[in-house]
Design a protein around this motif. Structure first.
Motif, PDB file in Angstrom:
ATOM      1  N   GLU A  91      16.091   0.476   5.075  1.00  0.00           N
ATOM      2  CA  GLU A  91      15.753   2.064   4.875  1.00  0.00           C
ATOM      3  C   GLU A  91      15.755   2.603   3.173  1.00  0.00           C
ATOM      4  O   GLU A  91      14.451   3.027   2.596  1.00  0.00           O
ATOM      5  N   GLY A  92      16.353   1.713   2.105  1.00  0.00           N
ATOM      6  CA  GLY A  92      16.531   2.010   1.177  1.00  0.00           C
ATOM      7  C   GLY A  92      15.482   1.379   0.303  1.00  0.00           C
ATOM      8  O   GLY A  92      14.106   1.697  -0.358  1.00  0.00           O
ATOM      9  N   TYR A  93      15.185  -0.085   0.356  1.00  0.00           N
ATOM     10  CA  TYR A  93      13.894  -0.671   0.348  1.00  0.00           C
ATOM     11  C   TYR A  93      12.472  -0.015   0.666  1.00  0.00           C
ATOM     12  O   TYR A  93      11.544   0.380  -0.454  1.00  0.00           O
ATOM     13  N   LYS A  94      12.373   0.666   1.817  1.00  0.00           N
ATOM     14  CA  LYS A  94      11.004   1.197   2.114  1.00  0.00           C
ATOM     15  C   LYS A  94      11.007   2.075   1.381  1.00  0.00           C
ATOM     16  O   LYS A  94      10.490   2.719   0.624  1.00  0.00           O
ATOM     17  N   GLU A  95      11.886   2.722   1.077  1.00  0.00           N
ATOM     18  CA  GLU A  95      11.934   3.960   0.508  1.00  0.00           C
ATOM     19  C   GLU A  95      12.094   3.982  -1.150  1.00  0.00           C
ATOM     20  O   GLU A  95      11.068   4.698  -1.967  1.00  0.00           O
ATOM     21  N   LEU A  96      11.835   2.705  -1.711  1.00  0.00           N
ATOM     22  CA  LEU A  96      11.350   2.444  -3.218  1.00  0.00           C
ATOM     23  C   LEU A  96       9.941   2.283  -3.097  1.00  0.00           C
ATOM     24  O   LEU A  96       9.587   2.304  -4.452  1.00  0.00           O
ATOM     25  N   LEU A  97       9.638   1.549  -2.538  1.00  0.00           N
ATOM     26  CA  LEU A  97       8.620   1.024  -2.417  1.00  0.00           C
ATOM     27  C   LEU A  97       7.118   2.102  -2.361  1.00  0.00           C
ATOM     28  O   LEU A  97       6.110   2.691  -2.563  1.00  0.00           O
ATOM     29  N   GLY A  98       7.922   3.450  -1.643  1.00  0.00           N
ATOM     30  CA  GLY A  98       6.871   4.522  -2.325  1.00  0.00           C
ATOM     31  C   GLY A  98       7.074   5.574  -3.631  1.00  0.00           C
ATOM     32  O   GLY A  98       6.268   6.519  -3.708  1.00  0.00           O
ATOM     33  N   ARG A  99       8.573   5.018  -4.351  1.00  0.00           N
ATOM     34  CA  ARG A  99       8.317   5.322  -6.096  1.00  0.00           C
ATOM     35  C   ARG A  99       7.443   5.048  -6.752  1.00  0.00           C
ATOM     36  O   ARG A  99       7.795   5.634  -7.986  1.00  0.00           O
ATOM     37  N   ALA A 100       6.984   3.629  -6.820  1.00  0.00           N
ATOM     38  CA  ALA A 100       5.964   3.028  -7.510  1.00  0.00           C
ATOM     39  C   ALA A 100       4.812   3.690  -7.807  1.00  0.00           C
ATOM     40  O   ALA A 100       4.484   2.967  -6.850  1.00  0.00           O
ATOM     41  N   ARG A 101       4.180   4.145  -8.417  1.00  0.00           N
ATOM     42  CA  ARG A 101       2.870   4.317  -8.606  1.00  0.00           C
ATOM     43  C   ARG A 101       2.223   4.846  -9.940  1.00  0.00           C
ATOM     44  O   ARG A 101       3.149   5.561 -10.811  1.00  0.00           O
ATOM     45  N   HIS A 102       0.960   4.826 -10.407  1.00  0.00           N
ATOM     46  CA  HIS A 102       0.222   4.639 -11.577  1.00  0.00           C
ATOM     47  C   HIS A 102      -1.119   4.682 -11.349  1.00  0.00           C
ATOM     48  O   HIS A 102      -1.352   3.938 -10.994  1.00  0.00           O
TER      49      HIS A 102
ATOM     50  N   PHE B 241       7.680  -4.794  -8.588  1.00  0.00           N
ATOM     51  CA  PHE B 241       8.660  -5.149  -7.675  1.00  0.00           C
ATOM     52  C   PHE B 241       9.378  -6.372  -7.946  1.00  0.00           C
ATOM     53  O   PHE B 241       8.557  -7.515  -7.529  1.00  0.00           O
ATOM     54  N   ILE B 242      10.578  -6.350  -8.819  1.00  0.00           N
ATOM     55  CA  ILE B 242      11.277  -7.599  -8.986  1.00  0.00           C
ATOM     56  C   ILE B 242      12.457  -7.589  -8.003  1.00  0.00           C
ATOM     57  O   ILE B 242      13.360  -7.144  -8.786  1.00  0.00           O
ATOM     58  N   LEU B 243      12.763  -8.591  -6.712  1.00  0.00           N
ATOM     59  CA  LEU B 243      14.049  -8.330  -6.430  1.00  0.00           C
ATOM     60  C   LEU B 243      14.908  -9.619  -6.709  1.00  0.00           C
ATOM     61  O   LEU B 243      14.338 -10.837  -6.999  1.00  0.00           O
TER      62      LEU B 243
END
Length: 425
Positions: A130-141, A148-150
């Motif tokens: 759930e945390g990973y999916k939350e981060l997917l929505g935080r990056a935008r420009h 994303f680098i994991l």
């Protein structure tokens, strides 16, 4: 103009920005985290961007990602141009780029993030899905590309990172066979750049380090698979496979030459169904051996009665590191003349402490510690309804294990991952 010697296996990765996601998995000492940090620094020097560095537990960032980035910047001779602040942790570049740091244990702070175009998730397997999916929505420009680098050491195939990036057999989702990655080393799939590495890819490692990793094969095959081979797999259920019991006299002989500052005491409080567990241990730092040589283990004891039974600690003045969740109990023992303090606890500390203990090559317990032996010799992980291991929960409540965690507060087993900058200078 920056000149920096790097490991050839990472050369393409460092300069490649063609894909949205970069998934790096590998063994200890492979230098993957080092090259992620270097890749990030070089990109932010070239373009004005905001990058976010994330770990599951914020407390772990300062001594890992932040320290690594700082050391590389200094090593490159850029510390006069790049501003590094520790409170708050932040790195600012002369062109306006910046790196900020967040922990997923404080999700509310993610809501204030704006303008992030690159997110590095270190030890991504420790995050919740759930945390990973939350981060997917935080990056935008509106104009810059998003990346994303994991990076992670491989864990169980039941972990979300394996299921998401490779295969989830239960849901019949097949993206990539991890065996193909181990063979090919680099694979592009679904706009994701996969990268696999081991200590053999780090040409700066001393031979002794690789030999040390090879030794894992003799006492912990699961850790050998992870640390040496850098491969996912099915974890064994035993928490401490390196736990053995020896005669008390032999344990005492072995710890005689261990310095006083490497002898620790941990205290886990209990009363009705749980137990007061007080443990003395000694650390052979050089050989990575943990010795447990004395225990006190009782329940249904009021604090005043316990204080009488462990009164010797008032004379020896040994520092007792105890469960900080019981401040009243700690204060009582202080008032009784004990040298006692609370051990640091934070969200995710159970998992971090378990990993810390597992990093010892051997855990040797005196036969005079029967309760420690009973709790830890065959301690097994709890599993969920699908049979997957829960890495910070156990089939019993091991009070002696908690006492060991507290005793080791502030101490770090020499991490087999090593100092990436040291090995790359």
């Amino acid at each position: 103009m920056i000149e920096k010697e790097i490991n050839p296996h990472f050369e393409n990765f460092i300069f490649d920005w063609d894909y949205k996601t970069y998934f790096l998995v590998g063994g200890y000492g492979s230098s993957k985290s080092y090259h992620v940090a270097l890749k990030l620094i070089l990109k932010l020097l070239q373009e004005k961007r905001k990058a976010l560095v994330v770990r599951e537990v914020f407390e772990t960032i300062r001594d890992s990602c932040f320290a690594l980035l700082e050391e590389i910047i200094i090593d490159l001779g850029l510390d006069d141009a790049i501003k590094i602040t520790t409170s708050p942790m932040q790195i600012k570049f002369p062109n306006g780029s910046q790196i900020i740091f967040k922990g997923m244990d404080k999700p509310a702070k993610l809501k204030s993030i704006h303008g992030v175009t690159i997110i590095w998730i270190e030890e991504c397997s420790e995050l919740k899905y759930e945390g990973y999916k939350e981060l997917l929505g935080r990056a935008r420009h509106p104009s810059l590309s998003i990346h994303f680098i994991l990076s992670t050491n491989p864990v169980s195939q039941s972990n979300w990172s394996y299921k998401h990036f490779f295969q989830d057999k239960k849901k019949k989702i097949y993206i990539l066979n991890d065996e193909d990655l181990y063979k090919e080393r680099n694979i592009i799939k679904n706009n994701t750049y996969y990268h696999h590495s081991t200590a053999d890819d780090n040409l700066f490692l001393p031979k002794s380090y690789t030999e040390q990793l090879e030794e894992l094969k003799t006492y912990d095959l699961d850790l050998y698979r992870i640390a040496r081979k850098g491969r996912f797999g099915v974890n064994g259920v035993r928490v401490l496979p390196q736990f053995i019991v020896l005669p008390h006299y032999e344990v005492i002989e072995r710890i005689n030459n261990i310095p006083k500052d490497m002898k620790r005491v941990g205290f886990d409080f209990g009363f009705e169904t749980s137990y007061n567990a007080l443990i003395r241990l000694a650390i052979d730092h050089e050989n990575k051996i943990l010795y447990i040589y004395w225990e006190y283990y009782k329940n249904k004891m009021t604090d005043d009665k316990t204080a009488i039974e462990i009164a010797e600690f008032k004379t020896t003045r040994e520092l007792i590191r105890a469960d900080s969740a019981e401040p009243k109990t700690i204060q009582f023992f202080k008032q009784q003349g004990f040298n006692i303090t609370g051990a640091k606890k934070f969200q995710g500390s159970r998992l971090q402490n378990t990993k810390k203990v597992k990093r010892f090559k051997k855990i040797i317990c005196s036969e005079n510690c029967p309760n420690t032996k009973d709790e830890l010799k065959d301690l097994t992980y709890k599993v969920d309804k699908d049979g997957n291991i829960i890495e910070d929960q156990f089939e019993i409540d091991p009070h002696t294990f908690s006492a060991i965690w507290y005793a080791l507060d502030g101490y770090e087993v020499s991490d087999l991952k090593g100092n990436a900058v040291q090995f790359l200078k």
